[in-house]
Design a protein around this motif. Structure first.
Motif, PDB file in Angstrom:
ATOM      1  N   ALA A  91       0.833  -1.204   0.000  1.00 59.35           N
ATOM      2  CA  ALA A  91       0.000   0.000   0.000  1.00 59.35           C
ATOM      3  C   ALA A  91       0.865   1.251   0.000  1.00 59.35           C
ATOM      4  O   ALA A  91       0.519   2.257  -0.618  1.00 59.35           O
ATOM      5  CB  ALA A  91      -0.934  -0.006   1.209  1.00 59.35           C
ATOM      6  N   GLY A  92       2.023   1.163   0.679  1.00 62.12           N
ATOM      7  CA  GLY A  92       2.924   2.303   0.721  1.00 62.12           C
ATOM      8  C   GLY A  92       3.359   2.716  -0.675  1.00 62.12           C
ATOM      9  O   GLY A  92       3.557   3.890  -0.965  1.00 62.12           O
ATOM     10  N   GLY A  93       3.510   1.732  -1.581  1.00 59.03           N
ATOM     11  CA  GLY A  93       3.887   2.048  -2.946  1.00 59.03           C
ATOM     12  C   GLY A  93       2.692   2.399  -3.804  1.00 59.03           C
ATOM     13  O   GLY A  93       2.692   3.381  -4.525  1.00 59.03           O
ATOM     14  N   TYR A  94       1.624   1.589  -3.676  1.00 61.70           N
ATOM     15  CA  TYR A  94       0.478   1.752  -4.556  1.00 61.70           C
ATOM     16  C   TYR A  94      -0.231   3.073  -4.310  1.00 61.70           C
ATOM     17  O   TYR A  94      -0.658   3.751  -5.230  1.00 61.70           O
ATOM     18  CB  TYR A  94      -0.496   0.591  -4.354  1.00 61.70           C
ATOM     19  N   LEU A  95      -0.373   3.417  -3.021  1.00 60.61           N
ATOM     20  CA  LEU A  95      -1.094   4.636  -2.682  1.00 60.61           C
ATOM     21  C   LEU A  95      -0.147   5.768  -2.324  1.00 60.61           C
ATOM     22  O   LEU A  95      -0.546   6.715  -1.648  1.00 60.61           O
ATOM     23  CB  LEU A  95      -2.057   4.380  -1.512  1.00 60.61           C
ATOM     24  N   ALA A  96       1.115   5.656  -2.742  1.00 58.71           N
ATOM     25  CA  ALA A  96       2.097   6.669  -2.355  1.00 58.71           C
ATOM     26  C   ALA A  96       1.581   8.053  -2.687  1.00 58.71           C
ATOM     27  O   ALA A  96       1.091   8.305  -3.798  1.00 58.71           O
ATOM     28  CB  ALA A  96       3.418   6.415  -3.076  1.00 58.71           C
ATOM     29  N   GLY A  97       1.640   8.938  -1.720  1.00 53.29           N
ATOM     30  CA  GLY A  97       1.222  10.309  -1.947  1.00 53.29           C
ATOM     31  C   GLY A  97      -0.270  10.527  -1.846  1.00 53.29           C
ATOM     32  O   GLY A  97      -0.750  11.639  -1.980  1.00 53.29           O
ATOM     33  N   HIS A  98      -1.045   9.445  -1.640  1.00 53.10           N
ATOM     34  CA  HIS A  98      -2.489   9.602  -1.509  1.00 53.10           C
ATOM     35  C   HIS A  98      -2.795  10.323  -0.198  1.00 53.10           C
ATOM     36  O   HIS A  98      -2.226  10.030   0.833  1.00 53.10           O
ATOM     37  CB  HIS A  98      -3.169   8.232  -1.540  1.00 53.10           C
ATOM     38  N   ARG A  99      -3.734  11.261  -0.302  1.00 52.80           N
ATOM     39  CA  ARG A  99      -4.092  12.094   0.844  1.00 52.80           C
ATOM     40  C   ARG A  99      -4.565  11.254   2.042  1.00 52.80           C
ATOM     41  O   ARG A  99      -4.287  11.580   3.187  1.00 52.80           O
ATOM     42  CB  ARG A  99      -5.217  13.016   0.366  1.00 52.80           C
ATOM     43  N   ASP A 100      -5.284  10.196   1.766  1.00 50.30           N
ATOM     44  CA  ASP A 100      -5.898   9.433   2.845  1.00 50.30           C
ATOM     45  C   ASP A 100      -5.117   8.187   3.226  1.00 50.30           C
ATOM     46  O   ASP A 100      -5.660   7.283   3.847  1.00 50.30           O
ATOM     47  CB  ASP A 100      -7.328   9.033   2.453  1.00 50.30           C
ATOM     48  N   LEU A 101      -3.850   8.156   2.858  1.00 45.29           N
ATOM     49  CA  LEU A 101      -3.066   6.949   3.152  1.00 45.29           C
ATOM     50  C   LEU A 101      -3.072   6.584   4.648  1.00 45.29           C
ATOM     51  O   LEU A 101      -3.246   5.408   4.981  1.00 45.29           O
ATOM     52  CB  LEU A 101      -1.635   7.129   2.630  1.00 45.29           C
TER      53      LEU A 101
ATOM     54  N   ARG B  89      -5.368   7.018   6.826  1.00 45.78           N
ATOM     55  CA  ARG B  89      -6.661   6.397   7.122  1.00 45.78           C
ATOM     56  C   ARG B  89      -6.683   4.964   6.616  1.00 45.78           C
ATOM     57  O   ARG B  89      -7.203   4.057   7.260  1.00 45.78           O
ATOM     58  CB  ARG B  89      -7.772   7.206   6.443  1.00 45.78           C
ATOM     59  N   PHE B  90      -6.067   4.761   5.453  1.00 45.94           N
ATOM     60  CA  PHE B  90      -6.020   3.414   4.900  1.00 45.94           C
ATOM     61  C   PHE B  90      -5.304   2.462   5.862  1.00 45.94           C
ATOM     62  O   PHE B  90      -5.770   1.366   6.134  1.00 45.94           O
ATOM     63  CB  PHE B  90      -5.287   3.447   3.551  1.00 45.94           C
ATOM     64  N   TYR B  91      -4.163   2.915   6.383  1.00 44.92           N
ATOM     65  CA  TYR B  91      -3.422   2.057   7.318  1.00 44.92           C
ATOM     66  C   TYR B  91      -4.264   1.730   8.536  1.00 44.92           C
ATOM     67  O   TYR B  91      -4.286   0.588   9.010  1.00 44.92           O
ATOM     68  CB  TYR B  91      -2.126   2.746   7.755  1.00 44.92           C
ATOM     69  N   VAL B  92      -4.959   2.743   9.052  1.00 43.58           N
ATOM     70  CA  VAL B  92      -5.784   2.516  10.240  1.00 43.58           C
ATOM     71  C   VAL B  92      -6.783   1.402   9.973  1.00 43.58           C
ATOM     72  O   VAL B  92      -6.878   0.426  10.715  1.00 43.58           O
ATOM     73  CB  VAL B  92      -6.528   3.810  10.649  1.00 43.58           C
TER      74      VAL B  92
END
Lengths: 115, 138, 764
Positions: free
Chosen positions: C94-104, C106-109
């Motif tokens: 996810a760190g690579g796929y969503l890199a720079g995503h504003r809600d990253l 929240r995704f981890y949570v």
């Protein structure tokens, strides 16, 4: 004595409900006060009456002498009285605020959600 | 608000007496009629009378502590009174007694709890009365 | 164990701070948790492989038989390992796929919370604890599917997934409680140790309710429609939801309960047939799609169907096949979803028909996509081949319906081979096609998952005994209910399953080569969609909205009077019905023994109450209200309640102050109502009064339970050290109630304060 109080409770409830069903805000408040008295008295009556034997233990004894009035409903009612005052205060202020906003004390005029 | 001279004199004379009575009712409440609720109501009636005799601002000064703070402290005391039992491995709010006494009064969690109730009742009633009286005065 | 399960929730709560500190490397940092969990669960493998399951109990709500207990056996450990292992790669990915995503953050949570719920679900031994985790996975997956919450489609799909799984969950809860009642225990370990429930009269109900839950969760036909729609989620989520975890929760539960519920014909037919149909439907739908994630999603439906079918067949061989297939599928499907994400991320399109010739640009992705796809297609020496052989064998050996199941299995296998080609050959080979983005090799974070998962599939295929001794044996023992003696191998000799394998392979290659034509022909069958469950779902939702609309208009009509009538008349009818139904018309009239002054007070009360209700003067009403209050206080005092008397008098005083402060700023009494209205209200009020009159009369005489007051009276001094029993109850015996009450009091004061002060601010 309980049947007599049963009549009193019935009359108090009837009067309270009648007032609450009125369209005037002021009567609604008075009905609420009457209703909480009626409810408290209902619990008190249902628990049965005991004369001159409060739920207190005489000094130096472990247990009260003879039968005493049931303490549990009393504890319930005691907090109920105080809380109904808090709720009444809230209701009164809410109603007053509603009156100020709507500019009318007729409940039938207060059926919109917009002010 | 401001009441008549008679009311003002009476309020001034009654206030200390009623407050004394309320403390008395609070402390003996575990053994005789009384307790936190009743004592709190007596004290708040005394202050409410004062509000009628003088005004909200004067009564506020007399109370010294903000009524909302009083409410908060009371709730805190009530909640904290339950903790000592947990340190001893009992259920929350199970009563605990300590061998510390001040004359006829001994230290125990029900007393702390009742003092909490006392403060909450005064705080509640006075918050309501002050708010309404001040709205009236404006 | 408790810490292992709950750590996910704790770390989830901390994830935003970790993100603030670690920035772009958060994925690697947070990935440490699932990695550590993988190692932790791996330490259990020797014990479990040796056939020694363990139950760990942490009391939670022991009074209700609800414990946070965990059951570690072959089945739950296999799941736990897959969840934490794949979870590790997902978090890193996810760190690579969503890199720079504003809600990253929240995704981890949410993903960590989801992982923890999933672990709880598979490890829980207590039915209720399992159910709590089950619902938590539904909720967290809702948040994950709806991750891009700005898009309407995303929200709609998330809601659909949630409603379908939660509706099933509701049935499941009923089923679980029924099961526990019948089996006499809320612990899986005890239920499984007990007898099979196949003969029990409640069996049908239990089976139906539990299957409703598991079929919705595991997307079995006819509830399969939500799963492909869940593809609205970002790719790491799809990979996680559809490879190892949530959708397999249903399969997990069916496998878990197989020893207890699995020996009937009803089980065999339902699971076997629905599983097989799901399997076939999934493959057909997959071949019909061109979006790479949808293809994979439908092939997941296929896998879930296969697992269900194998559970339904329920023979030794079928269970072995099921566990092997489960392991194989988790590995290759996880890898393929990650590859799909990498393709989508690098090329900017999800449409397979628009990809081609990517092998040069993305060589590593291509290699591991191929390995995973070979496993999917079931080609030796991948582990998928082992699983597929076992599956054919099981279908052939089914006690019922063997020909049907076998035909469906072979047909599905053919299509699966085609699917493998579609996702792993088509995008990489052939002429290079222009894509919205210039593709290049995916980052390490995104490659790690496919590499490890693909390699594991290869390793288990080359050395099946590894998978066998570590996981499959123990898993089979847990699902089958007893130890089974077998060993997995790559080569079974020339037999019928191998022949079927060859047939499916040849058929699959043929379909793959003619994919475009096949797809077009299948697309014409889309008419059936119109009658499918998804339509039903849409219709049900619209109906629900209309119903809500209608009932709001009818019930919430804005007249307070009408609400009150509803409440009051319901009270009168229900209380009245009960009273007269039970006690007839004759109340037990005791002799009236009132003393003169008591009767006088009672009379005063009645007169004052009637006056309050009928007077036109506001002052008169308040004054007689005072009479009512003080009379009630007198009654308290006369009948041995001094504390109540004092309280009532004080409150009466304060009430007067309150009314003076507020009420007299309201207008005077006005009569709005007509005489007819007044008469009507008089009747309603009178009915309520009459009801309560009878209620009191009857209630005085009724004693259902022994009063608890005696305990308070006896224990007040010895136990409570107070002589005022009422006060001891308030501050000691029932102090928690009082604590709640003073909080209510404070809340009322805050409400008043807020309303008054807000008004002051409005004015300024």
């Amino acid at each position: 004595m309980e049947p007599v109080l049963a009549i009193v409770v019935g009359v108090l409830f009837a009067a309270a409900i009648y007032l609450i069903l009125r369209r005037s805000l002021v009567k609604l408040v008075i009905g609420l006060i009457l209703l909480s008295n009626a409810a408290n008295l209902l619990i008190f009556t249902v628990s049965g009456f005991t004369r001159a034997a409060p739920p207190l233990v005489p000094e130096g004894l472990e247990q009260p002498v003879g039968a005493v009035a049931d303490p549990l409903p009393q504890a319930l009612i005691l907090t109920a009285i105080v809380i109904s005052f808090g709720v009444l205060a809230f209701a009164v202020v809410l109603i007053h605020r509603a009156y100020e906003v709507v500019g009318h004390d007729d409940l039938d005029q207060m059926k919109d959600t917009d002010t | 608000m401001g009441g008549s001279l008679i009311l003002q004199t009476a309020a001034r004379a009654l206030l200390p007496l009623l407050l004394l009575l309320s403390v008395f009712l609070l402390l003996r409440g575990h053994d005789e009629p009384g307790g936190g609720f009743i004592a709190g109501l007596v004290a708040s009636s005394a202050f409410a009378l004062y509000v009628f005799a003088y005004d909200a601002a004067t009564s506020r000064r007399l109370l010294t502590v903000d009524s909302r703070t009083m409410m908060g402290v009371g709730l805190l005391l009530g909640a904290l009174a339950g903790l000592p039992a947990m340190f001893r491995g009992e259920a929350y709010l199970a009563a605990q007694w300590w061998d510390v006494s001040l004359g006829p009064i001994s230290l125990n969690t029900p007393l702390i709890f009742d003092i909490g109730v006392y403060l909450v009742v005064i705080g509640t009633v006075m918050t309501i009365v002050f708010a309404l009286a001040e709205a009236e005065e404006n | 164990m408790l810490i292992a399960v709950l750590s996910g929730f704790i770390v989830a709560a901390l994830a935003p701070w970790v993100f603030r500190l670690a920035g772009g490397r958060t994925g690697w940092v947070l990935g440490l948790l699932p990695a550590a969990l993988t190692v932790y669960f791996a330490t259990w493998v020797p014990q479990i492989a040796a056939g020694d399951p363990e139950v760990i109990v942490y009391p939670w709500i022991p009074g209700l038989d609800i414990n946070m207990s965990f059951l570690v056996d072959g089945l739950s450990l296999l799941f736990a390992l897959l969840i934490s292992l794949i979870g590790t790669f997902i978090v890193i990915y996810a760190g690579g796929y969503l890199a720079g995503h504003r809600d990253l953050p929240r995704f981890y949570v949410v993903i960590l919370a989801f992982m923890a719920s999933m672990l709880g679900l598979v490890l829980a031994d207590n039915l209720i604890a399992m159910f709590v985790f089950w619902e938590l996975t539904s909720i967290t997956s809702y948040l994950l599917i709806g991750f891009s919450h700005e898009e309407e489609k995303s929200r709609k799909c998330a809601l659909q997934g949630l409603l379908v799984t939660v509706a099933g969950g509701l049935a499941l809860l009923a089923g679980l409680i029924l099961l526990a009642t019948v089996a006499g225990s809320y612990e899986f370990s005890e239920i499984l140790a007990g007898e099979s429930l196949g003969e029990h009269s409640a069996y049908g109900g239990i089976l139906l309710l539990i299957l409703l839950g598991t079929f919705t969760k595991s997307a079995q036909v006819p509830f399969h429609f939500w799963l492909p729609n869940a593809m609205a989620a970002p790719t790491p989520v799809s990979a996680y939801l559809h490879s190892a975890t949530m959708v397999k929760a249903g399969v997990y539960l069916m496998a878990r309960l197989h020893p207890t519920l699995g020996d009937t014909n009803a089980w065999l037919i339902t699971l076997g047939l629905i599983g097989a149909i799901t399997m076939f439907t999934g493959t057909v739908m997959a071949v019909r799609s061109t979006e790479i994630k949808r293809v994979l999603a439908y092939s997941t439906v296929m896998a879930l169907g296969t697992l269900t079918m194998l559970l339904g067949i329920g023979t030794e061989g079928a269970i072995i096949a099921m566990i092997a297939f489960l392991l194989a599928h988790s590995l290759y499907k996880g890898a393929l979803f990650l590859v799909a994400g990498a393709l989508d991320h690098e090329t900017g399109t999800k449409d397979i028909t628009k990809m081609g010739g990517l092998a040069r640009a993305m060589p590593w992705t291509m290699v591991f996509a191929s390995i995973a796809a070979l496993s999917l297609a079931g080609i030796p020496p991948l582990f998928g081949f082992v699983a597929k052989e076992l599956m054919f064998e099981a279908a052939l050996g089914a006690a019922w319906l063997a020909p049907v199941l076998t035909v469906l299995a072979v047909a599905s296998a053919m299509l699966v081979v085609a699917i493998a080609g579609i996702v792993a050959i088509r995008p990489f080979h052939g002429p290079r096609k222009a894509t919205p983005k210039e593709p290049h090799e995916a980052s390490w974070a995104m490659l790690l998952g496919p590499i490890v998962l693909g390699s594991l599939g290869l390793a288990f295929g080359l050395v099946p005994v590894l998978a066998d001794s570590l996981f499959v044996q123990a898993g089979v023992a847990a699902v089958y209910g007893e130890e089974v003696d077998f060993y997995l191998s790559l080569w079974h000799g020339i037999n019928l399953p191998l022949l079927l394998s060859l047939v499916s392979l040849a058929g699959g290659i043929f379909i793959y080569l003619n994919w475009d034509g096949v797809r077009e022909r299948l697309a014409r069958t889309s008419v059936i969609d119109r009658f499918g469950m998804e339509r039903g779902y849409d219709k049900a939702m619209r109906g629900l909205e209309r119903l809500a609309d209608w009932q709001t208009r009818v019930l919430q009509n804005g007249y307070m009077r009408n609400y009150l009538y509803t409440i009051l008349i319901a009270t009168v009818v229900l209380v009245g019905y009960t009273l007269f139904g039970r006690y007839g018309l004759a109340p037990p009239l005791t002799a009236v023994d009132g003393l003169p002054h008591e009767l006088l007070i009672a009379a005063l009360l009645v007169v004052a109450a009637v006056f309050v209700a009928s007077t036109h003067s506001r002052l008169g009403a308040v004054a007689s209200l005072g009479i009512v209050g003080f009379s009630v206080a007198l009654i308290y005092v006369l009948f041995s309640a001094p504390d109540l008397g004092i309280t009532q008098v004080l409150i009466e005083t304060l009430t007067v102050i309150l009314l003076v402060l507020v009420l007299f700023r309201l207008p005077d009494f006005v009569d709005f109502s007509s005489t007819r209205d007044r008469l009507r209200d008089l009747v309603v009020g009178g009915l309520v009064g009459l009801t309560f009159f009878f209620l009191v009369l009857f209630a005085i005489d009724v004693q259902y339970f022994d009063p608890i007051s005696q305990y308070f009276v006896e224990e007040s001094v010895p136990g409570g050290k107070g002589r005022n029993i009422v006060n001891v109850i308030l501050v000691d015996f029932r102090a928690l109630d009082t604590l709640g009450e003073i909080y209510v009091l404070a809340l009322a004061a805050i409400g008043v304060y807020a309303m008054v002060k807000l008004r002051a601010e409005d004015r300024h």
